[in-house]
Design a protein around this motif. Structure first.
Motif, mmCIF file in Angstrom:
data_model
loop_
_atom_site.group_PDB
_atom_site.id
_atom_site.type_symbol
_atom_site.label_atom_id
_atom_site.label_comp_id
_atom_site.label_asym_id
_atom_site.label_seq_id
_atom_site.Cartn_x
_atom_site.Cartn_y
_atom_site.Cartn_z
ATOM 1 N N ALA A 140 4.314 6.610 4.449
ATOM 2 C CA ALA A 140 4.312 7.029 5.842
ATOM 3 C C ALA A 140 5.634 6.619 6.508
ATOM 4 O O ALA A 140 6.038 7.209 7.501
ATOM 5 C CB ALA A 140 3.133 6.401 6.574
ATOM 6 N N ASP B 12 0.859 -1.167 0.000
ATOM 7 C CA ASP B 12 0.000 0.000 0.000
ATOM 8 C C ASP B 12 0.906 1.230 0.000
ATOM 9 O O ASP B 12 1.626 1.473 0.967
ATOM 10 C CB ASP B 12 -0.871 -0.042 1.269
ATOM 11 C CG ASP B 12 -1.932 1.025 1.243
ATOM 12 O OD1 ASP B 12 -1.735 2.057 0.594
ATOM 13 O OD2 ASP B 12 -2.977 0.801 1.883
ATOM 14 N N THR C 218 4.901 -4.203 7.307
ATOM 15 C CA THR C 218 4.537 -2.811 7.539
ATOM 16 C C THR C 218 3.823 -2.175 6.340
ATOM 17 O O THR C 218 2.940 -1.355 6.504
ATOM 18 C CB THR C 218 5.798 -1.968 7.798
ATOM 19 O OG1 THR C 218 6.772 -2.815 8.344
ATOM 20 C CG2 THR C 218 5.500 -0.819 8.706
ATOM 21 N N PHE C 219 4.224 -2.548 5.155
ATOM 22 C CA PHE C 219 3.698 -1.861 3.980
ATOM 23 C C PHE C 219 2.471 -2.533 3.389
ATOM 24 O O PHE C 219 1.878 -2.051 2.457
ATOM 25 C CB PHE C 219 4.772 -1.760 2.893
ATOM 26 C CG PHE C 219 6.055 -1.172 3.381
ATOM 27 C CD1 PHE C 219 6.053 -0.148 4.333
ATOM 28 C CD2 PHE C 219 7.263 -1.622 2.903
ATOM 29 C CE1 PHE C 219 7.234 0.393 4.793
ATOM 30 C CE2 PHE C 219 8.454 -1.080 3.363
ATOM 31 C CZ PHE C 219 8.450 -0.074 4.312
ATOM 32 N N THR C 220 2.142 -3.705 3.927
ATOM 33 C CA THR C 220 0.997 -4.395 3.353
ATOM 34 C C THR C 220 -0.142 -4.537 4.343
ATOM 35 O O THR C 220 -1.276 -4.786 3.963
ATOM 36 C CB THR C 220 1.392 -5.806 2.867
ATOM 37 O OG1 THR C 220 2.098 -6.446 3.915
ATOM 38 C CG2 THR C 220 2.273 -5.722 1.636
ATOM 39 N N ARG D 39 -3.191 -3.941 6.432
ATOM 40 C CA ARG D 39 -4.275 -2.969 6.363
ATOM 41 C C ARG D 39 -4.851 -2.790 7.762
ATOM 42 O O ARG D 39 -5.686 -3.559 8.198
ATOM 43 C CB ARG D 39 -5.385 -3.489 5.439
ATOM 44 C CG ARG D 39 -4.996 -3.425 3.979
ATOM 45 C CD ARG D 39 -5.629 -2.202 3.370
ATOM 46 N NE ARG D 39 -5.144 -2.012 2.019
ATOM 47 C CZ ARG D 39 -5.886 -1.503 1.041
ATOM 48 N NH1 ARG D 39 -7.139 -1.179 1.272
ATOM 49 N NH2 ARG D 39 -5.373 -1.308 -0.148
ATOM 50 N N LEU E 244 3.955 12.517 2.150
ATOM 51 C CA LEU E 244 3.679 12.231 3.551
ATOM 52 C C LEU E 244 2.744 11.044 3.711
ATOM 53 O O LEU E 244 2.326 10.716 4.811
ATOM 54 C CB LEU E 244 3.057 13.458 4.219
ATOM 55 C CG LEU E 244 4.032 14.604 4.495
ATOM 56 C CD1 LEU E 244 3.269 15.865 4.809
ATOM 57 C CD2 LEU E 244 4.952 14.233 5.649
ATOM 58 N N GLY E 245 2.375 10.425 2.592
ATOM 59 C CA GLY E 245 1.521 9.255 2.668
ATOM 60 C C GLY E 245 0.046 9.582 2.696
ATOM 61 O O GLY E 245 -0.757 8.821 3.244
ATOM 62 N N ALA E 246 -0.351 10.727 2.121
ATOM 63 C CA ALA E 246 -1.776 11.038 2.064
ATOM 64 C C ALA E 246 -2.386 10.352 0.857
ATOM 65 O O ALA E 246 -1.724 10.149 -0.158
ATOM 66 C CB ALA E 246 -1.975 12.546 1.950
ATOM 67 N N LEU F 282 -6.458 2.475 8.142
ATOM 68 C CA LEU F 282 -6.043 2.590 6.752
ATOM 69 C C LEU F 282 -7.168 2.141 5.825
ATOM 70 O O LEU F 282 -7.425 2.759 4.783
ATOM 71 C CB LEU F 282 -4.788 1.733 6.535
ATOM 72 C CG LEU F 282 -3.996 1.995 5.260
ATOM 73 C CD1 LEU F 282 -3.623 3.464 5.179
ATOM 74 C CD2 LEU F 282 -2.745 1.136 5.248
ATOM 75 N N ARG G 293 -9.576 4.843 5.457
ATOM 76 C CA ARG G 293 -9.098 5.916 4.577
ATOM 77 C C ARG G 293 -9.263 5.522 3.110
ATOM 78 O O ARG G 293 -9.630 6.347 2.271
ATOM 79 C CB ARG G 293 -7.619 6.209 4.864
ATOM 80 C CG ARG G 293 -7.423 6.944 6.168
ATOM 81 C CD ARG G 293 -5.961 7.033 6.519
ATOM 82 N NE ARG G 293 -5.210 7.833 5.571
ATOM 83 C CZ ARG G 293 -3.870 7.820 5.481
ATOM 84 N NH1 ARG G 293 -3.172 7.031 6.273
ATOM 85 N NH2 ARG G 293 -3.261 8.576 4.616
ATOM 86 N N HIS G 294 -8.997 4.269 2.813
ATOM 87 C CA HIS G 294 -9.148 3.857 1.418
ATOM 88 C C HIS G 294 -10.606 3.831 1.002
ATOM 89 O O HIS G 294 -10.949 4.164 -0.135
ATOM 90 C CB HIS G 294 -8.480 2.499 1.189
ATOM 91 C CG HIS G 294 -6.991 2.604 1.070
ATOM 92 N ND1 HIS G 294 -6.384 3.244 0.024
ATOM 93 C CD2 HIS G 294 -5.986 2.184 1.884
ATOM 94 C CE1 HIS G 294 -5.066 3.207 0.186
ATOM 95 N NE2 HIS G 294 -4.803 2.578 1.321
ATOM 96 N N VAL H 135 0.348 4.238 0.404
ATOM 97 C CA VAL H 135 0.055 5.184 1.479
ATOM 98 C C VAL H 135 0.836 4.796 2.731
ATOM 99 O O VAL H 135 1.482 5.628 3.373
ATOM 100 C CB VAL H 135 -1.467 5.214 1.732
ATOM 101 C CG1 VAL H 135 -1.783 5.952 3.010
ATOM 102 C CG2 VAL H 135 -2.168 5.857 0.548
ATOM 103 N N ALA H 136 0.822 3.485 3.070
ATOM 104 C CA ALA H 136 1.560 3.014 4.241
ATOM 105 C C ALA H 136 3.062 3.130 4.002
ATOM 106 O O ALA H 136 3.822 3.514 4.897
ATOM 107 C CB ALA H 136 1.180 1.570 4.526
ATOM 108 N N LEU H 137 3.463 2.837 2.764
ATOM 109 C CA LEU H 137 4.880 2.905 2.431
ATOM 110 C C LEU H 137 5.428 4.309 2.648
ATOM 111 O O LEU H 137 6.464 4.511 3.293
ATOM 112 C CB LEU H 137 5.078 2.484 0.962
ATOM 113 C CG LEU H 137 6.489 2.693 0.403
ATOM 114 C CD1 LEU H 137 7.433 1.655 0.987
ATOM 115 C CD2 LEU H 137 6.503 2.632 -1.107
#
Lengths: 267, 419, 319
Positions: free
Chosen positions: A100, A94, B4-6, B8, C208-210, B12, B15-16, A96-98
């Motif tokens: 961050a 994701d 961390t990057f996957t 959810r 910033l990850g928005a 989050l 937000r999506h 967005v998470a990356l």
């Protein structure tokens, strides 16, 4: 965390932990290729400088690390970039998470047309990091302190970020980036639009931040690379020519092109 | 940090979800706007399509030589002949009230058609001839199935008897539907079945002609002056602000200006295309000036420098070199401005172009009406038949508009300067 | 050649050419003065007739009077011969219909502009933008016809089935049609404004990850807010000055009401109804139309000037 094992390229990196591992990166803008099979290991809690002449692909490489290139429709990235042990181009990632976790500071200071406080609080709010108003205020304060800006702005947090001077604006942007506590901060020529005094402050700040963050900085100025970085990667025409400890790159480069660049014959 | 990057987190995921909802807002807004356009144009086209067809009724008419004076064919009482023919078709109808109902099946102007035929071909006199007559508005509506027969056997204004007569006529093949040439070839009328757009179309054409003759030269000359001659100072700023504001003044205010100045002060002819064109020209002027200035601005300075460099005066530079290059842009702006003027109604109402005009105006001083005003007038009429006429006139107006915009687009593409 | 030939740098242009240049200059000057002349003409002609009107009806009665029933006296001594010329119900009617139009058009126009400038691909834009331009190009008389023929009966039917009393010429019907009419105006102006927001601010937010919608709602729209306000003011000015939709779909009788289901009349409707047909030029009834015109002109002028200032200032901010 894995230990660096890239013995063939640079034996000295063994002593540092590697946080970003890029392998065989090719980047295309439409039909034009911008990067050719770039492989680079970035050590943790160090400053790595990406240097090279204009258009050499250093900014393109930087933007691969937080996938800002995704915003350009015609841009295509091939290869693998591991951050920690995760492939950031894997389908499940994701962005967005990356992003961050991988902050970015841009060439020109770009504060939002909001108050100083709201600029720093922006990331905290969207990622829902602060649970209370006091925690939010605390985090904003500590970020501004870390960015060495607190003393200058503590009395006017409600004024627009755009009212600050250029150097202050750039430190505000750094404060905004570190507020959400990323692991890595990408900096794209952060001092190129600033005067020498403001530049010196930013460089000092970069050195301080190294304790807690991994910093990758694109710079035009070789003096700056020499001053702030521990590692340097030299790009030329889309290729990574040489990579190693800053001291050895600047004193005893292996490649002729590096030699030519740092002595001012290309650039 | 293995995932961390996957991972959810609920936050989050929320937000999506919000992101998706936000995108839908945009899609819905566009769909509403586009949907409205489709519904509006669709409804009007569907209602207007009927106006292209006209119901006609055939009768056997005996062209009595005793009634028609061969030396003055047009003076004969054709109305009486048509009525006789109608009574002959339905000999069982005797009562005065019923015969009057019978006459109502045909347009009140049906006899004119007969008169025209005889005038063209006087040899027909003395024969019994089968002639097609324009049906009345109510009959027309009945056959177009716009009105239906109710439980009492009535259909709209038609009563049971009339409906039966029509059925008889229809069975004998004496009813037909033809392309309504009259809609395009005749002027306004109180009778919906006879009303056409020719007079309004001519009025619009004359008005736009006047508008073009005034606004185009004045507009481009003003643009040339403002862009190429006047130095940038307080006055040029004032003129600039003035023109921008003029472009946003409500059109009805221009109508008031026309009424007070052109009609009352200058005593120009009321309802005339001349005054209409003048008012629309004033309204169009800002659009043309703004478009022409941007066309002039797009001519690169190198051309100006080259002209001045070989010793041209400023006037020569502008009129020999710069203006010709900007011409297509200026023309495009003018056509777009004229297209807007074409649809304007309110200012024309103010200067009296709402008159009931049957005859096609042939000069800019005659009273006339314009297409959008005709639409407004018909939309106000109570008769059912005017509904489809209004819709059809709207289709013609929109076709006119599209044609003008197409010309503008073609011009722009054909003469697009490649600097 | 040994002697230096002296270059002639003084004016050698023949007299005829000079006269020609001067004439061209004059012609150009006259043409551009026409544009200024129109504004002056509008102000003077309206003010002159309005002045005649205010000789008969005091200004304060016009501006603050609550009753509008313009009548012409048949006999000199007739009771109430002068009629009442209180413009307040017309002003409120105009504002009511314009407000409905803005309530319809603002969200639709803004959402369309945001979608077209931030989300839509070039292909969608290439289709949707011309369609919106068509919507803007359709003459208002067509909107008026559609509002009176389709929208008004539909609202009446829907309202009646919900147990509400709906006038056949409800403010809502006219306002809805007008709202759709100004959607393209708002969307194209806002589209320009949104595009003027620097890419650097978008990059900062994404960095910033928005998410995209967070960037739009929290960065782009706040940054563009003054430009958007300017475009809304221009749209409001258009709504207030719009004539044909209200002439065909709104009421004729003055009605001091804020209920969108009732029939109200507007300034423009009254100008049209006072001035269509034959009129004698010295009656208060006819002259009142010019007073209304003057009022309309100044209100729209104020809105336009304000809008243009705001937008100009906004553009300078990001240049």
């Amino acid at each position: 965390m894995t230990l660096a094992v890239s013995t063939s390229v640079e034996p000295e990196t063994q002593i540092d932990q590697v946080i970003v591992k890029a392998s065989d990166i090719n980047v295309f803008y439409g039909d034009k290729q911008a990067l050719y099979t770039v492989s680079l290991h970035v050590p943790q809690n160090k400053v790595t400088a990406l240097i090279g002449p204009s258009g050499c692909g250093k900014t393109t490489f930087l933007k691969c690390i937080n996938r800002m290139n995704d915003l350009i429709d015609i841009c295509r990235v091939e290869g693998e970039i591991l951050v920690g042990d995760q492939d950031i181009y894997a389908p499940a990632v994701d962005v967005v998470a990356l992003r961050a976790h991988i902050g970015m500071v841009f060439q020109k200071p770009n504060p939002f047309p909001k108050s100083i406080f709201d600029n720093v609080a922006y990331g905290l709010r969207i990622h829902n990091i602060a649970t209370s108003k006091t925690e939010l205020a605390d985090r904003v304060e500590s970020s501004l302190r870390s960015a060495a800006l607190w003393e200058e702005v503590k009395d006017r947090l409600d004024q627009p970020g755009t009212s600050l001077s250029g150097g202050q604006q750039q430190r505000l942007c750094i404060a905004r980036a570190i507020a959400i506590q990323p692991k890595i901060i990408l900096m794209d020529e952060p001092a190129s639009a600033l005067d020498p005094i403001a530049t010196a402050k930013i460089e000092e700040l970069i050195d301080d931040l190294r304790q807690n963050y991994t910093i990758i900085i694109v710079t035009h100025s070789m003096q700056q690379a020499a001053r702030v970085s521990q590692y340097t990667a030299f790009f030329h025409m889309g290729e990574l020519v040489e990579h190693g400890k800053t001291k050895s790159i600047f004193t005893a480069p292996n490649d002729e092109r590096t030699q030519n660049y740092i002595t001012g014959r290309i650039g | 940090m293995t995932d961390t990057f996957t991972k959810r987190t609920p936050h989050l995921a929320r937000r999506h979800a919000r992101e998706i909802r936000f995108q839908w807002l945009g899609k819905i807004a566009i769909s509403i706007a586009v949907g409205f356009l489709l519904i509006m144009v669709g409804t009007i086209s569907w209602m207007g399509a009927g106006a292209l067809k006209q119901t006609q009724i055939s009768l056997q008419v005996y062209l009595d030589p005793q009634e028609i004076d061969t030396s003055a064919v047009e003076k004969a009482d054709y109305g009486a002949m048509v009525k006789t023919a109608l009574r002959a078709t339905f000999p069982e109808v005797k009562k005065r009230r019923d015969t009057r109902k019978l006459y109502k099946l045909l347009s009140s102007q049906a006899a004119f058609g007969l008169q025209r035929q005889i005038k063209e071909n006087p040899d027909l006199i003395g024969q019994t001839k089968s002639v097609w007559f324009i049906a009345s508005d109510d009959v027309d509506m009945f056959f177009k199935a716009n009105i239906t027969v109710d439980t009492n056997g009535n259909a709209g204004k038609l009563d049971e008897k009339q409906v039966q007569w029509l059925a008889t006529l229809d069975k004998s093949g004496a009813v037909r539907s033809r392309f309504n040439t009259g809609f395009f070839l005749s002027g306004d009328s109180r009778e919906p079945e006879l009303a056409g757009i020719l007079s309004a179309f001519a009025g619009t054409t004359l008005t736009l002609f006047v508008c073009f003759l005034l606004s185009f030269p004045i507009g481009i000359l003003a643009a040339v002056y403002l862009e190429e001659f006047i130095p940038e100072n307080r006055w040029s700023d004032l003129i600039e602000v003035n023109i921008n504001n003029l472009a946003a003044v409500p059109s009805i205010v221009f109508g008031l200006l026309g009424l007070a100045v052109f009609l009352n002060a200058f005593d120009l002819p009321r309802s005339s295309p001349l005054v209409g064109g003048m008012v629309l020209a004033l309204m169009t002027l800002p659009t043309i000036i703004i478009a022409s200035r941007s066309a002039l601005r797009s001519v690169p300075p190198s051309i100006r420098e080259a002209a001045l460099g070989i010793g041209a005066t400023r006037t020569q530079m502008v009129f020999h070199h710069v203006a010709p290059l900007a011409m297509s842009g200026m023309l495009t702006g003018t056509i777009i401005g004229m297209a807007r003027a074409l649809g304007e109604t309110a200012p024309l109402l103010m200067i009296g172009m709402v008159a009931f005009i049957v005859d096609t105006p042939t000069s800019i001083l005659q009273p006339a009406t314009a297409l959008p005003v005709q639409i407004f007038l018909w939309a106000d009429s109570p008769e059912r038949g005017f509904l489809e006429k209004t819709s059809a006139a709207i289709i013609v107006l929109i076709a006119f508009l599209i044609a003008m915009n197409l010309i503008a687009i073609i011009l722009r593409n054909k003469y697009r300067q490649r600097f | 050649m040994t002697t230096h030939q002296r270059l002639s740098l003084t004016r050698t242009i023949p007299l005829r050419a000079r006269v020609y240049e001067t004439l061209v200059h004059l012609l150009l000057l006259t043409s551009s003065l026409v544009a200024v002349g129109v504004t002056i003409g509008i102000v003077f002609s309206l003010a002159f007739e309005a002045f005649e009107f205010f000789k008969r009806v005091p200004v304060e009665d016009f501006l603050f009077g609550l009753e509008w029933s313009p009548q012409t006296a048949i006999r000199e001594d007739q009771v109430g011969a002068q009629g009442s010329f209180g413009a307040v119900p017309l002003i409120t009617g105009t504002l009511l219909i314009s407000a409905i139009a803005m309530i319809v058009a603002t969200p639709l126009g803004l959402a369309s502009a945001v979608y077209l400038s931030e989300y839509a691909g070039p292909r969608t834009r290439a289709v949707v933008k011309p369609v919106l331009e068509i919507l803007a190009g359709i003459p208002t008389v067509v909107y008026g016809f559609f509002a009176a023929l389709v929208i008004a009966p539909f609202i009446r039917m829907a309202g009646t089935s919900a147990g509400l009393e709906v006038a056949s010429e409800s403010a809502l019907a006219a306002g809805l049609a007008m709202g759709i009419m100004i959607v393209p105006l708002i969307s194209s102006l806002s589209d320009d404004v949104i595009n003027a927001v620097p890419q650097a601010l978008r990059d900062a937010s994404y960095g910033l990850g928005a998410t995209q919608s967070e960037t739009i709602r929290k960065v782009i729209l706040p940054a563009a807010i003054s430009g958007i306000a300017g475009s809304l003011l221009l749209a409001a000015s258009t709504a207030i000055g719009e004539t044909m939709i209200v002439v065909m779909a709104a009421g004729l009788a003055a009605n001091l009401s804020a209920n969108p289901l009732e029939a109200v009349t507007t300034i423009t409707v009254q100008i049209v109804s006072l001035l269509t047909g034959d009129q004698e030029f010295d009656s208060a009834k006819t002259l009142s139309a010019f007073a209304l015109g003057l009022l309309l002109f100044f209100v729209t002028l104020a809105l336009n000037v304000a809008a243009q200032r705001i937008v100009k200032h906004y553009r300078e901010q990001y240049d």
